[in-house]
Design a protein around this motif. Structure first.
Motif, PDB file in Angstrom:
ATOM      1  N   HIS A  55       0.865  -1.183   0.000  1.00 36.51           N
ATOM      2  CA  HIS A  55       0.000   0.000   0.000  1.00 36.51           C
ATOM      3  C   HIS A  55       0.902   1.233   0.000  1.00 36.51           C
ATOM      4  CE1 HIS A  55      -3.911  -1.809   0.920  1.00 36.51           C
ATOM      5  NE2 HIS A  55      -3.348  -2.556   1.836  1.00 36.51           N
ATOM      6  N   HIS A  56       0.597   2.226  -0.786  1.00 40.00           N
ATOM      7  CA  HIS A  56       1.407   3.436  -0.714  1.00 40.00           C
ATOM      8  C   HIS A  56       0.689   4.622  -1.356  1.00 40.00           C
ATOM      9  CE1 HIS A  56       2.727   1.784  -4.746  1.00 40.00           C
ATOM     10  NE2 HIS A  56       2.667   3.062  -5.086  1.00 40.00           N
ATOM     11  N   ILE A  57       1.215   5.799  -1.090  1.00 38.21           N
ATOM     12  CA  ILE A  57       0.871   6.974  -1.889  1.00 38.21           C
ATOM     13  C   ILE A  57       2.147   7.420  -2.561  1.00 38.21           C
ATOM     14  CG2 ILE A  57      -1.065   7.642  -0.441  1.00 38.21           C
ATOM     15  CD1 ILE A  57       0.632   9.891   0.707  1.00 38.21           C
ATOM     16  N   SER A  58       2.013   8.128  -3.686  1.00 39.80           N
ATOM     17  CA  SER A  58       3.172   8.399  -4.521  1.00 39.80           C
ATOM     18  C   SER A  58       3.238   9.867  -4.916  1.00 39.80           C
ATOM     19  CB  SER A  58       3.085   7.535  -5.783  1.00 39.80           C
ATOM     20  OG  SER A  58       4.185   7.769  -6.632  1.00 39.80           O
ATOM     21  N   PHE A  59       4.430  10.412  -4.838  1.00 33.63           N
ATOM     22  CA  PHE A  59       4.673  11.786  -5.266  1.00 33.63           C
ATOM     23  C   PHE A  59       5.579  11.772  -6.486  1.00 33.63           C
ATOM     24  CE2 PHE A  59       3.718  12.202  -0.770  1.00 33.63           C
ATOM     25  CZ  PHE A  59       2.816  13.251  -0.770  1.00 33.63           C
TER      26      PHE A  59
END
Lengths: 98, 98
Positions: A55-59
């Motif tokens: 699971h992650h968020i990405s920039f």
């Protein structure tokens, strides 16, 4: 800054793609049995298999330091994971040619 | 449809707010010791304490059926959680007056 995408782990990619399209309306950027990329109006949602990505968020960044732990993806983008102070996985990604 | 916000569980709200601001640039909509709401250019990021809210993504809807499991928040919004086919938590939220 924008958050480039969110990634959620799912059990079955195609079943999940159908569910998100049916319930919340989005378009498909990519879909195969191993991952999918869905376009919502303001952000992309990646659906991934548990043993391949967390699971992650990405920039999205313009430059990424070339060092250990960088992964090159099939589309030419490169990324690495960092963690926020609580251990949440944050992907920093540089797209090819961007 | 837009994804309204993402929520991540963190250990310390204010430490995490500082980390996201310092590393990725965003503005503060709300911050106290129990939760924070950060505005990125395309989406909001909620930072929550583990025992109060799960990790989730949230969709804003115009109407929400009044039934069990609906929670009314301090700002007048109402929401409920559903799950995608893999058990990921999805919040459906209706903001007050919107």
């Amino acid at each position: 800054m924008k958050i480039d995408h969110i990634a959620l782990q799912v059990d079955d990619i195609r079943e999940s793609v159908d569910w998100y399209i049916d319930n919340y309306g989005c378009s498909i950027i990519h879909c195969d049995d191993t991952w999918a990329f869905l376009q919502f109006d303001n952000i992309k949602l990646a659906l991934v298999i548990e043993d391949q990505h967390p699971h992650h968020i990405s920039f999205k960044v313009d430059e990424i330091e070339w060092e250990d732990h960088i992964v090159e993806h099939r589309d030419g983008s490169v990324s690495k994971y960092v963690q926020d102070p609580s251990g949440n996985k944050i992907e920093v990604i540089k797209y090819k040619g961007k």
